[in-house]
Scaffold this motif. Sequence first.
Motif, PDB file in Angstrom:
ATOM      1  N   ALA A  20       0.877  -1.093   0.198  1.00  0.00           N
ATOM      2  CA  ALA A  20       0.345   0.061   0.036  1.00  0.00           C
ATOM      3  C   ALA A  20       1.038   0.847   0.514  1.00  0.00           C
ATOM      4  CB  ALA A  20      -1.030  -0.204   0.828  1.00  0.00           C
ATOM      5  N   LYS A  21       2.001   1.201   0.616  1.00  0.00           N
ATOM      6  CA  LYS A  21       2.689   2.296   0.841  1.00  0.00           C
ATOM      7  C   LYS A  21       3.242   2.312  -0.158  1.00  0.00           C
ATOM      8  CE  LYS A  21       3.610   2.827   5.898  1.00  0.00           C
ATOM      9  NZ  LYS A  21       4.596   2.881   7.153  1.00  0.00           N
ATOM     10  N   ALA A  22       3.842   1.231  -1.372  1.00  0.00           N
ATOM     11  CA  ALA A  22       4.331   1.620  -2.039  1.00  0.00           C
ATOM     12  C   ALA A  22       3.792   2.217  -3.207  1.00  0.00           C
ATOM     13  CB  ALA A  22       4.451  -0.219  -2.868  1.00  0.00           C
ATOM     14  N   GLN A  23       1.868   2.434  -3.641  1.00  0.00           N
ATOM     15  CA  GLN A  23       2.323   2.514  -4.599  1.00  0.00           C
ATOM     16  C   GLN A  23       1.343   3.860  -4.907  1.00  0.00           C
ATOM     17  OE1 GLN A  23      -1.510   0.722  -3.791  1.00  0.00           O
ATOM     18  NE2 GLN A  23      -1.300  -1.643  -5.562  1.00  0.00           N
ATOM     19  N   LYS A  24       1.587   5.282  -5.088  1.00  0.00           N
ATOM     20  CA  LYS A  24       1.481   6.496  -6.194  1.00  0.00           C
ATOM     21  C   LYS A  24       0.346   6.627  -6.293  1.00  0.00           C
ATOM     22  CE  LYS A  24       5.047   8.628  -6.324  1.00  0.00           C
ATOM     23  NZ  LYS A  24       6.805   8.884  -7.485  1.00  0.00           N
ATOM     24  N   SER A 134       5.323   8.182 -17.419  1.00  0.00           N
ATOM     25  CA  SER A 134       5.549   9.316 -15.910  1.00  0.00           C
ATOM     26  C   SER A 134       6.481   9.892 -14.584  1.00  0.00           C
ATOM     27  CB  SER A 134       5.896  10.142 -17.680  1.00  0.00           C
ATOM     28  OG  SER A 134       5.484  11.671 -16.943  1.00  0.00           O
ATOM     29  N   ASN A 135       5.166   9.849 -14.046  1.00  0.00           N
ATOM     30  CA  ASN A 135       5.572  10.728 -12.889  1.00  0.00           C
ATOM     31  C   ASN A 135       5.207   8.695 -11.803  1.00  0.00           C
ATOM     32  OD1 ASN A 135       5.654  13.393 -13.088  1.00  0.00           O
ATOM     33  ND2 ASN A 135       4.066  13.131 -14.362  1.00  0.00           N
ATOM     34  N   GLY A 136       5.283   7.918 -12.584  1.00  0.00           N
ATOM     35  CA  GLY A 136       5.628   6.690 -11.632  1.00  0.00           C
ATOM     36  C   GLY A 136       4.246   6.477 -10.364  1.00  0.00           C
TER      37      GLY A 136
END
Length: 166
Positions: A20-24, A134-136
């Motif tokens: 969950a923290k890895a998702q932007k 491009s912004n992840g």
Amino acid sequence: MKKLSVLFAAVMMFLAVGVAKAQKVASLDVAAVLNLMPEKKKADDQLTALSNSKRAEIEKQMQAAQAKLKQYSEEAPKQTQQVNEQRNAELQKLQQQIEQMQMAAQKDIAEKTDAAFLPIEKKFNDAVNRAAKSNGWDFVFDANASGLIYKGGPDATAAVKKELGL
């Protein structure tokens, strides 16, 4: 065995929090971006003109029918029952024609709206996809949607505008 279950549950919770923290997540003001697109402005103007012309045609037919109704109402006492029945049938036919015109106009406007906005929607979605990649960003939410509860992530509006050249 009980300790193994607790350990497994703890590991799963840790992994879930890590994923969950890895998702932007970003938000996007969809309406603001769409309203800046010249294609949308042009499509809106064309659809408004089409709608106005259809409305004018229908109003013209309605005025003609109302004039006939007034004329026939004034002449009704002087006419035979057969003539009055024919005139009533004629007025009903006119009313049906007007209703058919209204339905045809609505259908035509809906089809033209779909056709006009399909390429705009594709261009917008492509720009959002490029900006997100491009912004992840893993998720981009509409900032104006009622389902959005918290807006604390990055704002994707500027990046999408840049992708569209606005």
